[in-house]
Scaffold this active site. Structure first.
Site, PDB file in Angstrom:
ATOM      1  CE  LYS A   1      58.153   3.515  48.305  1.00 43.87           C
ATOM      2  NZ  LYS A   1      59.095   2.552  47.783  1.00 43.87           N
TER       3      LYS A   1
HETATM    4  C1  F1P Z   1      48.242   4.440  47.036  1.00 43.28           C
HETATM    5  C2  F1P Z   1      48.593   5.709  47.786  1.00 43.28           C
HETATM    6  C3  F1P Z   1      49.508   6.632  47.012  1.00 43.28           C
HETATM    7  C4  F1P Z   1      49.856   7.901  47.798  1.00 43.28           C
HETATM    8  C5  F1P Z   1      50.229   7.658  49.267  1.00 43.28           C
HETATM    9  C6  F1P Z   1      49.471   6.518  49.926  1.00 43.28           C
HETATM   10  O1  F1P Z   1      49.094   3.377  47.276  1.00 43.28           O
HETATM   11  O2  F1P Z   1      47.362   6.356  48.022  1.00 43.28           O
HETATM   12  O3  F1P Z   1      48.882   7.054  45.811  1.00 43.28           O
HETATM   13  O4  F1P Z   1      50.917   8.571  47.158  1.00 43.28           O
HETATM   14  O5  F1P Z   1      51.575   7.513  49.429  1.00 43.28           O
HETATM   15  O6  F1P Z   1      49.207   5.415  49.031  1.00 43.28           O
HETATM   16  P1  F1P Z   1      49.019   2.013  46.508  1.00 43.28           P
HETATM   17  O7  F1P Z   1      47.725   1.336  46.844  1.00 43.28           O
HETATM   18  O8  F1P Z   1      49.092   2.298  45.049  1.00 43.28           O
HETATM   19  O9  F1P Z   1      50.208   1.249  46.990  1.00 43.28           O
END
Ligand code: F1P
Length: 347
Positions: free
Chosen positions: A342
């Site tokens: 995530k």
């Molecule tokens: C940003 C992000 C996501 C991507 C992946 C890792 O996370 O790069 O865009 O899908 O799962 O993290 P965030 O900073 O918006 O929580």
């Protein structure tokens, strides 16, 4: 992912409720005499920074940049001072590079702001000011949170311009901004069209995908391409539309699919010539647009009259659906892509 895309209108209503808060935040920044704004994030959140700051970036009053958080703290700190605002964007509020960007910005005297879907995160704690809302997503892949954070940032831009151009443009933009949640509900009706395209597309087993857009639709192209990559494990890249002529054009004929995103008023005349050029070479690009006039043999018409300044959160929806149906047609799970988490907590 599917449920979350469908929940987008409610997510936007939650953000709409923050309008006053965002306006107040903008005036705090203006009172500090801020003349330079950086929007930073990683992955999808970086693309939020590109699309959401588009109205501000093209305006002469404030020097505006959208950057990956890491590029910002590695290479742009010499540009940061007390008259700088850095807006960190992150669904989780825990992405390591974005936290580092905000810390480093504060050390240089900048005001650190954030937009996040996690009200109690570390990012909220370390920022001077936060716009946080509780839009939750179970899927690793971001959909309605992209849309919600883009929507929040698009409210920020006109408010920052409020004192610079007499407010008329700003008033118009803000009243249009309030219409966006309803527009999304309309746009979700293209689902059947997208579904009919996505399954045969998946069966064609393309060698790769190229997404093209310009200005605000460049942000949509980047995010549409990332969605397909994350969910369907395909090679996909995105570029500003006319860059396609400068090299990538050589790929035509290699079973590479060309997906063009275009918005009325954002270079659509030029995009129209590019489409003709590609079709003349025997390739049928797939076009997503809100223009009734733009011609293309494979076209998904996206029913919205919103101006190109506010188009990113709306045009992305059919591309999210494309990724979803493409991925499920391949028998893959869109919510748990392999190797992805995530958020990335260290670098
Ligand atoms: C940003 C992000 C996501 C991507 C992946 C890792 O996370 O790069 O865009 O899908 O799962 O993290 P965030 O900073 O918006 O929580």
């Amino acid at each position: 992912m599917y449920r979350e895309i469908k929940e987008t209108p409610q997510a936007l209503l939650e953000v709409k409720g923050k309008e006053k808060e965002i306006a107040e935040l903008a005036s705090v920044i203006l009172e500090r005499g801020v003349r330079r704004v950086f929007g930073v994030g990683c992955g999808t959140s970086y693309y939020v920074a590109i699309g959401g700051l588009y109205p501000l970036r093209k305006h002469p009053a404030i020097d505006t940049y959208s950057l990956p958080s890491s590029e910002f703290f590695l290479h742009y700190l010499p540009k940061v001072d007390e008259r700088t605002a850095v807006i960190g964007i992150s669904r989780s509020g825990y992405t390591a590079e974005t936290l580092e960007a905000l810390r480093k910005a504060k050390e240089k005297g900048a005001v650190a702001l954030c937009i996040t879907c996690s009200e109690e995160s570390e990012m909220v704690e370390i920022s001077n000011h936060a716009v946080a809302f509780s839009v939750e997503e179970e899927s690793i892949v971001m959909t309605k949170t992209f849309t919600a954070m883009s929507y929040a940032l698009l409210c920020f831009s006109p408010n920052l311009l409020a004192y610079t151009d007499g407010g008329s443009l700003v008033g118009e933009l803000l009243s249009e901004w309030r219409r966006v949640p309803k527009e999304i509900a309309k746009v979700l009706e293209v689902e059947e069209d997208v579904k009919h395209i996505a399954s045969p597309l998946a069966k064609e087993r393309a060698a790769g995908f190229i997404f093209l857009g310009t200005g605000p639709t460049y942000a949509v192209a980047l995010e549409g391409s990332l969605k397909l990559k994350e969910t369907s494990y395909v090679i996909s890249e995105a570029m500003p539309a006319l860059e396609f002529r400068h090299g990538p054009m050589a790929l035509l004929g290699e079973n590479v699919k060309i997906i063009i995103v275009s918005a009325m008023g954002a270079g659509d005349d030029i995009v129209s010539r590019l489409i003709l050029d590609i079709e003349r070479r025997g390739i049928e690009p797939l076009l997503f647009t809100n223009s009734e006039d733009l011609r293309c043999s494979k076209k998904v018409y996206v029913p919205t009259s919103l101006s190109c300044d506010l188009i990113t959160p709306v045009l992305i929806v059919p591309l999210q659906l494309l990724a979803y149906y493409h991925c499920t047609a391949k028998g893959l799970n869109p919510d748990r892509p392999r190797h992805l988490v995530k958020y990335v907590g260290k670098f």
